[in-house]
Structure formats: structure tokens, C-alpha cells
Scaffold this active site. Structure first.
Site, PDB file in Angstrom:
ATOM      1  N   HIS A   5       0.798  -1.111  -0.002  1.00  0.00           N
ATOM      2  CA  HIS A   5       0.054   0.034   0.098  1.00  0.00           C
ATOM      3  C   HIS A   5       1.008   1.332   0.049  1.00  0.00           C
ATOM      4  O   HIS A   5       2.214   1.118   0.149  1.00  0.00           O
ATOM      5  CB  HIS A   5      -1.044   0.162   1.217  1.00  0.00           C
ATOM      6  CG  HIS A   5      -0.279   0.228   2.682  1.00  0.00           C
ATOM      7  ND1 HIS A   5       0.667  -1.102   3.157  1.00  0.00           N
ATOM      8  CD2 HIS A   5      -0.328   0.937   3.543  1.00  0.00           C
ATOM      9  CE1 HIS A   5       0.951  -0.456   4.221  1.00  0.00           C
ATOM     10  NE2 HIS A   5       0.522   0.788   4.455  1.00  0.00           N
ATOM     11  N   HIS A  13       5.778  -5.482  11.635  1.00  0.00           N
ATOM     12  CA  HIS A  13       5.121  -4.195  11.925  1.00  0.00           C
ATOM     13  C   HIS A  13       4.688  -3.884  13.136  1.00  0.00           C
ATOM     14  O   HIS A  13       3.546  -3.421  13.392  1.00  0.00           O
ATOM     15  CB  HIS A  13       3.993  -4.150  10.781  1.00  0.00           C
ATOM     16  CG  HIS A  13       3.638  -2.810  10.550  1.00  0.00           C
ATOM     17  ND1 HIS A  13       2.699  -2.251  10.799  1.00  0.00           N
ATOM     18  CD2 HIS A  13       3.894  -1.926   9.371  1.00  0.00           C
ATOM     19  CE1 HIS A  13       2.358  -0.830  10.498  1.00  0.00           C
ATOM     20  NE2 HIS A  13       3.364  -0.721   9.466  1.00  0.00           N
ATOM     21  N   ASP A  63      -0.728  -3.623   5.587  1.00  0.00           N
ATOM     22  CA  ASP A  63      -1.345  -3.047   6.932  1.00  0.00           C
ATOM     23  C   ASP A  63      -2.811  -3.269   6.715  1.00  0.00           C
ATOM     24  O   ASP A  63      -3.245  -3.216   5.661  1.00  0.00           O
ATOM     25  CB  ASP A  63      -1.026  -1.587   6.847  1.00  0.00           C
ATOM     26  CG  ASP A  63       0.288  -1.448   7.507  1.00  0.00           C
ATOM     27  OD1 ASP A  63       1.253  -2.387   7.229  1.00  0.00           O
ATOM     28  OD2 ASP A  63       0.758  -0.325   7.678  1.00  0.00           O
ATOM     29  N   ASP A 108       6.139   4.760   4.711  1.00  0.00           N
ATOM     30  CA  ASP A 108       7.146   3.872   5.365  1.00  0.00           C
ATOM     31  C   ASP A 108       6.818   2.306   4.747  1.00  0.00           C
ATOM     32  O   ASP A 108       7.561   1.627   5.067  1.00  0.00           O
ATOM     33  CB  ASP A 108       6.562   3.770   6.795  1.00  0.00           C
ATOM     34  CG  ASP A 108       5.312   3.306   7.138  1.00  0.00           C
ATOM     35  OD1 ASP A 108       4.330   3.567   6.403  1.00  0.00           O
ATOM     36  OD2 ASP A 108       4.768   2.309   8.116  1.00  0.00           O
ATOM     37  N   HIS A 109       6.249   2.313   3.436  1.00  0.00           N
ATOM     38  CA  HIS A 109       6.053   1.043   2.545  1.00  0.00           C
ATOM     39  C   HIS A 109       6.747   1.117   1.449  1.00  0.00           C
ATOM     40  O   HIS A 109       6.738   0.352   0.811  1.00  0.00           O
ATOM     41  CB  HIS A 109       4.673   0.463   2.763  1.00  0.00           C
ATOM     42  CG  HIS A 109       4.395   0.263   3.992  1.00  0.00           C
ATOM     43  ND1 HIS A 109       4.099  -1.295   4.516  1.00  0.00           N
ATOM     44  CD2 HIS A 109       3.965   0.727   5.419  1.00  0.00           C
ATOM     45  CE1 HIS A 109       3.710  -1.579   5.712  1.00  0.00           C
ATOM     46  NE2 HIS A 109       3.418  -0.252   6.154  1.00  0.00           N
ATOM     47  N   HIS A 151      -8.045  -1.171   5.330  1.00  0.00           N
ATOM     48  CA  HIS A 151      -6.866  -0.181   5.890  1.00  0.00           C
ATOM     49  C   HIS A 151      -7.448   1.366   5.557  1.00  0.00           C
ATOM     50  O   HIS A 151      -8.214   1.488   4.984  1.00  0.00           O
ATOM     51  CB  HIS A 151      -5.586  -0.531   5.295  1.00  0.00           C
ATOM     52  CG  HIS A 151      -4.275   0.147   6.088  1.00  0.00           C
ATOM     53  ND1 HIS A 151      -4.289   0.202   7.482  1.00  0.00           N
ATOM     54  CD2 HIS A 151      -3.266   1.057   5.573  1.00  0.00           C
ATOM     55  CE1 HIS A 151      -3.179   1.128   7.723  1.00  0.00           C
ATOM     56  NE2 HIS A 151      -2.689   1.274   6.410  1.00  0.00           N
ATOM     57  N   HIS A 175       1.463   4.046   1.815  1.00  0.00           N
ATOM     58  CA  HIS A 175       2.029   4.694   2.827  1.00  0.00           C
ATOM     59  C   HIS A 175       3.547   4.826   2.785  1.00  0.00           C
ATOM     60  O   HIS A 175       4.199   3.861   2.602  1.00  0.00           O
ATOM     61  CB  HIS A 175       1.361   4.546   4.341  1.00  0.00           C
ATOM     62  CG  HIS A 175       0.167   4.763   4.672  1.00  0.00           C
ATOM     63  ND1 HIS A 175      -0.739   3.874   5.361  1.00  0.00           N
ATOM     64  CD2 HIS A 175      -0.761   5.596   4.416  1.00  0.00           C
ATOM     65  CE1 HIS A 175      -1.839   4.594   5.593  1.00  0.00           C
ATOM     66  NE2 HIS A 175      -1.844   5.795   5.100  1.00  0.00           N
TER      67      HIS A 175
END
Lengths: 388, 388
Positions: A62, A316, A256, A66-67, A185, A64
Site C-alpha cells: 500500500h 510491523h 497493513d 513507510d512502505h 486499511h 503509505h
């Protein structure tokens, strides 16, 4: 052929000196597949035993930061290790991820004037409206990228949800089938199910020789599951001369999420040998976890139970949970820890998942940065001659 | 007020476990200004003594990934440490960098649906044609960003070269003047000259009292450099009752370059207390360095000499040069080291700069990750009453 998973970053929200941002590598048959690529993944790769040059596929769960904020830098650094190859094409990397990823990569690589010695393609998954409260908020200009590809970009597909399987079909080759499935999410998030294909058992050559069958076309027909009639008139069935088929392994990596969406995920993960699932917060923080679209150990365990996973690996973790053995294990976090205060020790998260799994034979592992988890083949053998 | 520079990443091309990607912090009067923000800068900040929440300005020298790919993630993580502030605006960060940076940040933050608890503005520097062989190759669609700002973005300026100063005027406040100047590199690159303003000396209050002058409007006029006539008819000149003026310090941070462009840089850096200059490769590799738009220690020393810099700090070393004391100091690099083979030990780069500076009183320092260099005020005092 061995198969294992190496965790490069097991922290949520941002990379810290204690836990990198999300990234893990599935390694088998000389290839490495990267799942998520948070900022700093390239440095974590250098610290690990993984050879970054072996990365052939990247799956982004996804969008975000941090990914996926580490992806442009990773491609640039991988390119630095490629030799100039004249007219021939260099290594190629397939990237799979949600709509918007193609445009992001294109803008990042074009603005940084990155002239790569490798090629890449981005295959985008079209999210459904059920996946996220934010679906549809993204400016269409961001997902509809310009027709002009980056010079080293090759055209990628747009992958739609297959209504029959309730999954996205990403890879179908001789060795693997990879499907993506929908997760719930704050933004559209996906999980990935990697199914190794079953391999037919080996021929019992000594037995065949005893029966007077010499190497030739009959061997191929038997290996393909066909019965053959010998010169003697005897009908020889394949199961008589084949070792048991070698079952393929299944690895599932969740993005997530606070829940699965539809039935696709459960079906795709059925009987997973290893399920990698997030557990951002401890059970006592379930309300907060769900509010942010995340899971607790018990929630992850419930998914593992529903799918009959053999091993559940949690990762995570909120940066408040320091790695076991860390001097400040229970101390509060670093620059960006909005959650404040120390949580339970990380070992408690394992206990919570194990309690939720009581009575099942699912094993629980807590991931840490640089932990490698082998994906062991199940002993259960299937009927020979039935290739999936 | 103290002033110092902390290096967060001193490696070139990519971040490695031995040297982070480019980033340094100038810290003074409770504020931190970040110069460049390669991938991993936020993690380096957490490892350092710098309080990331004190960052108010970010200067990006050029748009190679190892100098700015860490910026979206840094803003996201800084936002996590902000408290929700209701209707009031949160902290604000001013970003300065080459054209294209605004669009990159906007796309990265929009695609990652980053809802920030801080605001930011990007002021873009318009490069000249002389700065780089690539100038003009950037697709105008990438630099002409859409009129729709990110929700937490505030309008930024486009800064043009001032033909009089041959510099870009970025900051003019009561404490500092910051100018950017043009450098020659493969892509448009800039250096930044930070000039602390001179402060008038303190009033000698005891002496004034002896002269019968009591606190009041006369004090202000004297402090502003004006002479005053006392009731006795005596003309009192400011230099009689003022301590010497306190000279402002000057710090210059160069982006990647093989040369200055025009006269602006030399003039802006004249008499720098600290000059931070890149030295990607050793003197013996000058041809290669220049081919890639980089400098050697001797080239950096020549710039320091031309500007009369007091201290020259070298950084942005090829990853082949391991930090002094590193076990594998002379070994060849990691994943992306295209340059192969070990170079001279890093200490040799200092020797080369010092030899090139022989006869001058310029001091040479080799930067390492997390090194802090104080910016000491020069003892030389200027004439009181002459405020710059």
C-alpha cells in the site's frame, strides 16, 4: 530448493535505529522477491545476507510512505551495481503495487534524472471501494500517469480484481502462482499469496529397469501421470513407479490491515506454510489499532486460524516495542513516536497471539530486523500423478 | 549564541551502513537548518544529538536522489511528533531547492495521502544554462507543478538569479542573510552561504552613568551608532561608550560540483569561517571526478583559498573510503560501488587538501557521520557603530 524469508524492517510508521521501515525478502531458487520497500531498505539490504542484485520482483502492499519511499533509491543503487551492457538490456525488475505507484516512481526517477542500467515495469492493482475509507480521494491526475514512460520503464499492466477468485492474478509461471487480495486499511492495502507449484515425484528408475522398461518416451508419459501398457501386456500405473509428488509451499504476506475484504484473502491463504501478518499494537490497544486500520496479535491469530496457517510471523510493530534484548526495550520511542509511553514488552505480543491460537498447531514467531525464517516443505504428500 | 554543524551523512551516491547519504545540520539559536536530505536522514537524525523538531528550514543543493529522497519521509515523521493544534497552524518548514522539488514533494505526499500536522513551502531556484550539461532536459511537466497545492503546502516563491550579486537571495531576516550560488555539476547544483549579521557591541553602562547619562532615548541612539550632545554640551560619540561590534559568522555549504559558475559563489563565500565542500575522490582520480561533476581534495582546497576560508570541511566521500578506524577502511564497497577496488585511506584526502593549502592558515577537517564542528566567532572586531 530452499526457501526463506528475511525481515529487513519490522517497525511501523517510520524507520528508526531500532526497527527499519517495512521490507522483507522471500528468497528461493536464486531469486529474491522484495515485499514493501520503506525508506532505508537499501541500507538494511547491505547489512543483511541478501544479495540485492538478485531482486527480480518487488511487491508494494500500500502507498503509505513507510512502505514505499525507499523504492526510487533502491532502483538507483541497484543500477549502480550493474555493468554497462551496450545494446543489450540489463536486469529487469517487475514491480507490483496499488494505483499511483507508477506515477510516483516515474516522477521520482525523472526529477532525479536517474539514468538506470536496468529496466523496470510497474503493474498496478486497481483497488475496490470496499478496501478503505479513503478510496477515491486520490487526485486522478496522480494515478493517471502521463503516456511518456521513463526511458528505462517498460509498459506495465493494470490488474483488476478477478470476480471468480476474488483475487488479483499477478504471476503465473512454471514455478509460482502469485495472487494479491484485498485488505481493509486507511488506504487501499493488499496482501500477497505466493504458491509454489507442486512438482511431480521422481521416477523410480531402478524399479523401472527391473520391470524391463528402459529410458525413453514411456518415462515421460509415466512422469506426466499417464498409465502405459508394457510389451508384456501389463498395465503400469504411474503411482507404481513415481515417488510421491512434492507439494508446493505457500507464503502469504499481508499489508497493513484491520480486516480482510471479501473471501479472496482467506481462500488464497488457505493452508499457508508461513503467514506474515502485522501486529502494530498489543491486544489491550485493539480499539486504537482498529481506528488506525491496524491489527493486534489476537486479530492476526484469528486470520491465521481461519486460513489454517502453520506458522504465523508477526511484524510491523509500533516503534514503542523495542526488539527483545534491546537495552531500552520498554522505553518510549524516538523522534516520531506519537503513541508515547512504553507499551508491553515485545515478548508479550507473542504470548497474546499464542493464547488466541491455543488448541491449534499454529506456531508463532516475532520478526526482528534481519531475522531469517525458513519456509519448510510440509511432510504431507499428495497423490502422485495429480499435478496442480 | 553557539553555532555548530553536525554531519548526518558523508557518503556519495547512496547511503551505506558506513556513511549515510548527504545531510548536515547547522544549529544556532535554538533552530536547526538542514542542508540536503538523502534517504535515511530521519534515522541519522534519531541517532544524533540533534532535535529534529527544531528544523525550520531545509536547503536542497541539487536533485540527485542521494540528496533529497529522504525529504518526504522526514516531513511525515516530523509531523508524527507534532501535537494536534486545532484551528491554529502547526510548525512551518521552509524548503529551498532547485526547480522540480516542489512537484516531487507534492506527488510523494499526495500519493502517500500524508495528512501533515505541520505546513511547508517550497521556494524553487531557477537554474541557469551554464550550470550543467543537462539543464533543460527536464520535462517541463515535472517542474511546472499543478496549481493545486497539497493541503498543508503554502505557496512558495520562484527565486531568480540576481544579476547584481550573481546570487539567489533566499533569507533576509534580523539575524541572517542566506544566499545561494551556482555550481557546475551534471545537474543544476547550488551552494549556500549563510551570513550571520553583525551585532552592535553592548553599551558601557557604568561609563555612561559616570558621564551622567541615565537610561533613556539617548542609549538607543548611541547603540544605533549616532553621536549625541549631552546637557553639558559635550559631543559623545558611540565608539566611546560601545563595546566592539560582534562580527557575524559565515558558513558556506557547497552542493556537488566540479567548479563554481560565475563570480557569485566566490564573493558570497569570501572570508567564510567554515566552508563545507565535497571531495568525492582522491587527487589521483581527478579526471574521473571531473567527468562526473565532482571534486578532489585539491580542487576543494583551491576554492577555499580563493575565498579565504578559515576552515575547510571535506565530505561527500565515495563509499570506497571507509571512515577512519573502520575495520575495513580500505576495502572495496557495498552493493552499489561501481568504482570498485579500495582507494587511498580516507586520511590521505586530508593530507592532499593540506598540501594544496600549504602557506595559508586554512584548517582542514574530514567530516564523518555524526561529527559536530563548532563555528567559532573570529576574534577580529570591526569598527563599532558600523552595522552591516
Amino acid at each position: 530448493m530452499s526457501m526463506d524469508i528475511t525481515f529487513l524492517g519490522t517497525g511501523s510508521a517510520y524507520p528508526s535505529p531500532h526497527r527499519g521501515a517495512s521490507a522483507l525478502v522471500l528468497r528461493t531458487e536464486g531469486e529474491c522477491w522484495l515485499f514493501d520497500c520503506g525508506e532505508g531498505t537499501q541500507t538494511q539490504l547491505m547489512k543483511s545476507a541478501i544479495r540485492a542484485s538478485k531482486i527480480t520482483k518487488v511487491f508494494i502492499s500500500h502507498l503509505h510512505g513507510d512502505h514505499f519511499f525507499g523504492l526510487p533509491g533502491l532502483l538507483c543503487t541497484l543500477s549502480l551495481s550493474c555493468s554497462p551492457h551496450g545494446d543489450q538490456e540489463g536486469p529487469h525488475i517487475e514491480v507490483y503495487g496499488p494505483q499511483g505507484l507508477r506515477n510516483f516512481l516515474r516522477v521520482a526517477l525523472q526529477i532525479s534524472r536517474s539514468d538506470l542500467l536496468l529496466t523496470y515495469a510497474v503493474h498496478e492493482l486497481e483497488p475496490s471501494r470496499e478496501q478503505s475509507p479513503c478510496t477515491g480521494h486520490l487526485d486522478p491526475a496522480l494515478t493517471t500517469s502521463s503516456p511518456q514512460l521513463h526511458p528505462q520503464e517498460r509498459p506495465g499492466r493494470t490488474v483488476h480484481l478477478d470476480p471468480d477468485s476474488d483475487c488479483y492474478s499477478l504471476v503465473h509461471d512454471q514455478r509460482f502462482v502469485v495472487q494479491a487480495f484485498q485488505l481493509y486499511h486507511r488506504v487501499p492495502s493488499f496482501g500477497f499469496a505466493v504458491q509454489e507449484r507442486e512438482r511431480p515425484g521422481r521416477l523410480k528408475v531402478e524399479l523401472l529397469k527391473e520391470l524391463g522398461v528402459n529410458p525413453g518416451p514411456l518415462y515421460g508419459r509415466l512422469k506426466n501421470g499417464q498409465s502405459v501398457t508394457l510389451d508384456s501386456g501389463r498395465l503400469l500405473r504411474p503411482e507404481e513407479v513415481l515417488e510421491p509428488a512434492v507439494r508446493g509451499r505457500k507464503v502469504c504476506v499481508f499489508g497493513d490491515c484491520s480486516a480482510l475484504v471479501g473471501e479472496g484473502g482467506r481462500r488464497a491463504c488457505e493452508g499457508a506454510d508461513v503467514m506474515v501478518h502485522e501486529a502494530t499494537l498489543e491486544d489491550g490497544q485493539q480499539e486504537k489499532a482498529v481506528e488506525h486500520g491496524h491489527s493486534t496479535p489476537s486479530m492476526a491469530a484469528a486470520v491465521a486460524l481461519a486460513c489454517g496457517a502453520r506458522t504465523l510471523v508477526l511484524h510491523h510493530f509500533s516503534q514503542r516495542y523495542r526488539p527483545a534484548g534491546d537495552q531500552q526495550e520498554q522505553e518510549s520511542g524516538a523522534v516520531g513516536d506519537q503513541q508515547g509511553g512504553g507499551g508491553a514488552p515485545i515478548s508479550q505480543l507473542k504470548v497474546q497471539a499464542e493464547q488466541a491460537l491455543q488448541g491449534s498447531c499454529t506456531r508463532v514467531i516475532l520478526a526482528e530486523d534481519f531475522l531469517t525464517v525458513p519456509v519448510v516443505r510440509q511432510e504431507r504428500h499428495t497423490q502422485p500423478g495429480k499435478n496442480s
